[in-house]
Motif scaffolding. Sequence first.
Motif, PDB file in Angstrom:
ATOM      1  N   PRO B  77       0.803  -1.219   0.000  1.00 42.18           N
ATOM      2  CA  PRO B  77       0.000   0.000   0.000  1.00 42.18           C
ATOM      3  C   PRO B  77       0.839   1.274   0.000  1.00 42.18           C
ATOM      4  CG  PRO B  77      -0.982  -1.599   1.463  1.00 42.18           C
ATOM      5  CD  PRO B  77       0.284  -2.216   0.958  1.00 42.18           C
ATOM      6  N   ALA B  78       1.925   1.290   0.765  1.00 41.62           N
ATOM      7  CA  ALA B  78       2.745   2.501   0.840  1.00 41.62           C
ATOM      8  C   ALA B  78       3.361   2.832  -0.521  1.00 41.62           C
ATOM      9  CB  ALA B  78       3.848   2.337   1.894  1.00 41.62           C
ATOM     10  N   GLU B  79       3.736   1.792  -1.272  1.00 40.02           N
ATOM     11  CA  GLU B  79       4.304   2.006  -2.602  1.00 40.02           C
ATOM     12  C   GLU B  79       3.234   2.488  -3.581  1.00 40.02           C
ATOM     13  OE1 GLU B  79       7.029   2.372  -3.977  1.00 40.02           O
ATOM     14  OE2 GLU B  79       6.535   2.159  -6.105  1.00 40.02           O
ATOM     15  N   GLN B  80       2.027   1.935  -3.466  1.00 39.93           N
ATOM     16  CA  GLN B  80       0.917   2.430  -4.291  1.00 39.93           C
ATOM     17  C   GLN B  80       0.652   3.902  -4.016  1.00 39.93           C
ATOM     18  OE1 GLN B  80      -2.667  -0.090  -4.728  1.00 39.93           O
ATOM     19  NE2 GLN B  80      -1.583  -1.665  -3.549  1.00 39.93           N
ATOM     20  N   ALA B  81       0.684   4.272  -2.742  1.00 43.81           N
ATOM     21  CA  ALA B  81       0.471   5.676  -2.370  1.00 43.81           C
ATOM     22  C   ALA B  81       1.553   6.556  -2.982  1.00 43.81           C
ATOM     23  CB  ALA B  81       0.457   5.828  -0.855  1.00 43.81           C
ATOM     24  N   ALA B  86       3.117  10.760  -7.001  1.00 40.65           N
ATOM     25  CA  ALA B  86       4.242  11.206  -7.836  1.00 40.65           C
ATOM     26  C   ALA B  86       3.894  12.374  -8.767  1.00 40.65           C
ATOM     27  CB  ALA B  86       4.815  10.028  -8.625  1.00 40.65           C
ATOM     28  N   PRO B  87       2.821  12.274  -9.590  1.00 41.86           N
ATOM     29  CA  PRO B  87       2.519  13.379 -10.497  1.00 41.86           C
ATOM     30  C   PRO B  87       2.075  14.651  -9.780  1.00 41.86           C
ATOM     31  CG  PRO B  87       0.823  11.695 -10.621  1.00 41.86           C
ATOM     32  CD  PRO B  87       1.917  11.133  -9.785  1.00 41.86           C
ATOM     33  N   LEU B 182      -1.505  10.469   4.518  1.00 44.23           N
ATOM     34  CA  LEU B 182      -1.822   9.328   3.651  1.00 44.23           C
ATOM     35  C   LEU B 182      -0.898   8.149   3.943  1.00 44.23           C
ATOM     36  CD1 LEU B 182      -2.991   7.770   1.288  1.00 44.23           C
ATOM     37  CD2 LEU B 182      -1.800   9.289  -0.287  1.00 44.23           C
ATOM     38  N   THR B 183       0.401   8.386   3.934  1.00 41.72           N
ATOM     39  CA  THR B 183       1.350   7.291   4.172  1.00 41.72           C
ATOM     40  C   THR B 183       1.426   6.946   5.656  1.00 41.72           C
ATOM     41  OG1 THR B 183       3.186   8.860   4.268  1.00 41.72           O
ATOM     42  CG2 THR B 183       2.698   7.887   2.133  1.00 41.72           C
ATOM     43  N   GLY B 184       1.099   7.940   6.522  1.00 42.52           N
ATOM     44  CA  GLY B 184       1.195   7.713   7.966  1.00 42.52           C
ATOM     45  C   GLY B 184       0.163   6.738   8.498  1.00 42.52           C
TER      46      GLY B 184
END
Lengths: 188, 188
Positions: B77-81, B86-87, B182-184
Amino acid sequence: MKTHSVREQLLEHTLVLIRRRGFNGFSYRDLAELVGVKTSSIHYYFPSKDDLVLEAVREYSARTKERIHGIDASLPPAEQARQYLAPLRAGVGTGQACLVAMLCADVLDLPESIRQVMRDYVRMNEQWLARLFERAQPLRSTPYPVPPEQLAKVVYGALQNSMISGRLFDTSERLEAAAALLTGVIPA
Amino acid sequence: MKTHSVREQLLEHTLVLIRRRGFNGFSYRDLAELVGVKTSSIHYYFPSKDDLVLEAVREYSARTKERIHGIDASLPPAEQARQYLAPLRAGVGTGQACLVAMLCADVLDLPESIRQVMRDYVRMNEQWLARLFERAQPLRSTPYPVPPEQLAKVVYGALQNSMISGRLFDTSERLEAAAALLTGVIPA
DNA sequence: GTCTATAAGGCGATAGAC
DNA sequence: GTCTATCGCCTTATAGAC
């Protein structure tokens, strides 16, 4: 019967016009018709549109400042949050978003004088929320997922966006989602 | 040397113009000068401004759909986030916000046909985030402060607002605050 | 203070030549 | 397809009478 000076009426209607249509979405003509004067009379009080909008942002900011400083800081955090959210909830269905959030979309057309007051407004709100989270922190069993200052920026941004996008959807879902997170991270 | 049809160039520049100045902030004249044609030529491809903007929103939405559907759902999930963000991070400093967020401020001037595509766009993003939170939930030791669907609305709203207000402040603080939340809330 | 009149230019949109 | 020319209206702003 209350009497309001023409200047006061112009400012009052400008607040609503900006909160509905934004800087590029209203004209001196719109404003003149609402107040019942000619457009040239507006120029007497506010020589340029930038002057008019600058005064509108100052007035809006002053009212918000008085309001949130009037919230008793010794109240339970959840009750302070409720009072902070009350006027936002009252705006649902009026087609009006936050004046500063609306101007933010047109920021590339605005002079530095207006931008400065806008920045002060955003920081004032973020700081009030951050202090609320700081005071509520010791009452929590676990730490916040992010520091209070960051949490304040996220919640404030979500609230601002919810009032803008609330006109696209005919629901206050997004406002209530942000409100739920705000009160959800604060102990009852 | 790549060649692009006039229609493609018009659409491409319209995307940038809306993302910078909004619906009421750009004109056929601005667009014509960027592409190097006369304003009457724009009317050949897009009879009215509403037609032009409708096609722009459709194109923008189609690109975003392809992009987020291209994120491998089996990744952590963290990588998807990270890939989702990125953009947004790439747009910092370009003066461009989300096209739909910009149009949201001018929504009172837009026809229902455009509003419908805008609603679909927002829901698509919120739903993608909600499913990400749902998949990450079992990995957490404590429940979310609010349900995944509400958390998605808050995070998405904060991200949208951060790109708009990022032009007022010369910093990506607010984008990174939303990204941190979001990542937290997602286990590494 | 408020008005009439007007300037000077921008706006989206259309007709018709090429 | 792209152009020139133009329409009708809107925009902010100013000059000057009352």
